[in-house]
Design an enzyme around this catalytic site. Structure first.
Site, PDB file in Angstrom:
ATOM      1  N   HIS A 120      10.795   0.460 -11.251  1.00 15.45           N
ATOM      2  CA  HIS A 120      10.484   1.046  -9.946  1.00 15.45           C
ATOM      3  C   HIS A 120      11.726   1.795  -9.469  1.00 15.45           C
ATOM      4  CE1 HIS A 120       9.726   1.058  -5.575  1.00 15.45           C
ATOM      5  NE2 HIS A 120       8.457   0.773  -5.825  1.00 15.45           N
ATOM      6  N   ASP A 197      14.406  -7.932 -10.738  1.00 13.16           N
ATOM      7  CA  ASP A 197      13.554  -7.427  -9.666  1.00 13.16           C
ATOM      8  C   ASP A 197      12.243  -8.203  -9.729  1.00 13.16           C
ATOM      9  OD1 ASP A 197      11.886  -6.100  -7.946  1.00 13.16           O
ATOM     10  OD2 ASP A 197      12.164  -4.115  -8.823  1.00 13.16           O
ATOM     11  N   GLN A 200       7.149  -7.868  -7.892  1.00  7.54           N
ATOM     12  CA  GLN A 200       5.773  -8.104  -8.323  1.00  7.54           C
ATOM     13  C   GLN A 200       5.601  -9.514  -8.885  1.00  7.54           C
ATOM     14  OE1 GLN A 200       3.243  -5.993  -7.824  1.00  7.54           O
ATOM     15  NE2 GLN A 200       4.551  -4.390  -6.986  1.00  7.54           N
ATOM     16  N   LYS A 223       4.961  -8.263  -0.077  1.00  6.93           N
ATOM     17  CA  LYS A 223       4.095  -8.351  -1.255  1.00  6.93           C
ATOM     18  C   LYS A 223       3.644  -9.793  -1.497  1.00  6.93           C
ATOM     19  CE  LYS A 223       6.334  -4.406  -3.516  1.00  6.93           C
ATOM     20  NZ  LYS A 223       5.275  -3.396  -3.312  1.00  6.93           N
ATOM     21  N   CYS A 359       6.057   5.110  -7.584  1.00  9.70           N
ATOM     22  CA  CYS A 359       7.516   4.933  -7.473  1.00  9.70           C
ATOM     23  C   CYS A 359       8.142   4.589  -8.818  1.00  9.70           C
ATOM     24  CB  CYS A 359       7.865   3.869  -6.426  1.00  9.70           C
ATOM     25  SG  CYS A 359       7.402   4.329  -4.744  1.00  9.70           S
TER      26      CYS A 359
END
Length: 401
Positions: A120, A197, A200, A223, A359
């Site tokens: 991303h 990261d 998600q 999220k 993104c």
């Protein structure tokens, strides 16, 4: 096959969207919120909002207690060693920029930062810009045909000049879990810092940062069914000690004079100014809600719904999935159809999906695509949502072909 969601009624916005004839399938971008979160926000604002940590009055004490209770809940959710390893930011993007600026002093010209081809923009641009500022080399790990970082290539690209590895846990475009244990081990062999990261990945299952073994882990509240404007940065104590503040102001000061200052250690030393107090308290309420759910039932529901989505897409001619999605989402293109045209017709039928580069523009460019449609699922979605999507998709394709 019917796949009902037993948690659907816990999210008031879903019923409101249904009354507007909207089907929400853009959960990888942001999720709807449980009633438990709405109640927590209303309670905080209705019973006396106050700033945290510095006030001596009772409203300030109550706000500080609720704020720090949420820090403890996040630490428990991630199985961090202690709550001092949890830093609140204004989003995952903010957390990654904190790392890129706060670790900058450790890099020297010619050092290497390693990321993957699927990142991303939030986990690409901070490192890209750091590389430009410090004359570093940005190394890109390639993917295999299934959308997973190629470990055979990674062995040769992560080397003695690698100072930092930053990779996503779960791709927001390809929906594939990445082989973090192997990648983190490669980086550790060379003494490199590691950043995951989890924007998600954190939404699906419980993740143990101690077992994972990364130096830093970041995610966004919004999220994870929580409030927006809030991010979380986990850091190992030894890694946090290497991090320098990149924003300055109130709260983070230990002592200040006109010409110099000393700053607090983590976590408060990286939380300059008034933090997103209500959002932090709200995230704590969301984690309470999520923690009370049957995790096996949630996982089984998500898996069944994802399988239903994939089978429905694969049954339609001309649709090509990107990679081999494993969970939560699927991105696809249709031969001879522009993704924005398809998204427009889906929108007109009340189907909320996402179109474009998500993104992750370099990834889409590498696939020689201008964009793709992404359908992403949450625990409140059910098979009727997908049936409405498939019906709208068929009607749109009939018009476009």
């Amino acid at each position: 096959m019917m796949i009902p969601s037993p948690w659907r009624a816990d999210f008031p916005a879903i019923a409101a969207l249904q009354r507007q004839d909207q089907t929400y399938l853009d959960n990888a971008a942001t999720t709807q919120k449980p009633q438990a979160l709405l109640d927590a926000l209303a309670h905080y604002y209705a019973n006396g909002a106050a700033n945290v940590h510095r006030a001596q009055h009772l409203p300030g004490a109550h706000a500080t207690q609720a704020f720090e209770d949420s820090r403890s809940k996040v630490a428990q959710w991630l199985n961090a060693r202690d709550c001092g390893q949890i830093v609140f930011t204004h989003g995952a993007t903010s957390a990654l920029n904190l790392l890129a600026y706060g670790l900058e002093h450790l890099f020297h010209p010619g050092d290497e930062i390693v990321i993957s081809a699927l990142e991303h923009h939030a986990n690409l641009l901070p490192w890209q810009q750091l590389a430009q500022r410090r004359d570093l080399k940005l190394v890109i790990l390639p993917l295999d045909a299934e959308g997973v970082i190629d470990l055979a290539a990674a062995v040769h690209l992560i080397g003695p000049r690698t100072r930092l590895l930053a990779v996503s846990q779960l791709s927001n475009v390809l929906g594939a879990w990445q082989p973090l244990p192997a990648l983190l081990t490669m980086a550790k062999v060379h003494g490199a810092l590691t950043v995951v990261d989890g924007a998600q990945g954190v939404v699906h299952g419980r993740h143990d940062v101690q077992a994972l073994g990364c130096d830093f882990y970041v995610f966004s509240s919004h999220k994870l069914y929580g409030p927006d404007g809030l991010g979380v940065l986990f850091g190992r104590n030894e890694a946090l000690e290497q991090l320098r503040p990149w924003q300055f102001g109130g709260e983070m000061v230990l002592d200040a004079n006109y010409h110099d200052a000393r700053f607090r250690p983590a976590p408060l030393g990286f939380e300059a100014g008034t933090p997103p107090i209500a959002s932090v308290i709200g995230l704590g309420a969301t984690l309470d809600y999520l923690g009370a759910l049957d995790q096996e039932a949630v996982s089984a529901h998500e898996a069944a719904l994802h399988d239903y989505l994939l089978k429905g897409l694969q049954a339609r001619n001309g649709i090509r999935l990107l990679g081999k999605p494993q969970l939560a989402l699927a991105s696809f293109v249709v031969e001879g159809v522009h993704n924005s045209d398809l998204a427009h017709l889906l929108t007109e039928q009340g189907i909320a999906v996402r179109a474009g580069h998500h993104c992750a523009m370099p990834l889409l460019k590498s696939l020689e695509l201008a964009g793709a449609i992404r359908v992403s699922l949450a625990l409140y979605n059910d098979s009727e949502d997908l049936e409405r999507f498939f019906e709208a998709l068929d009607q749109a394709l009939e018009l476009l072909r």
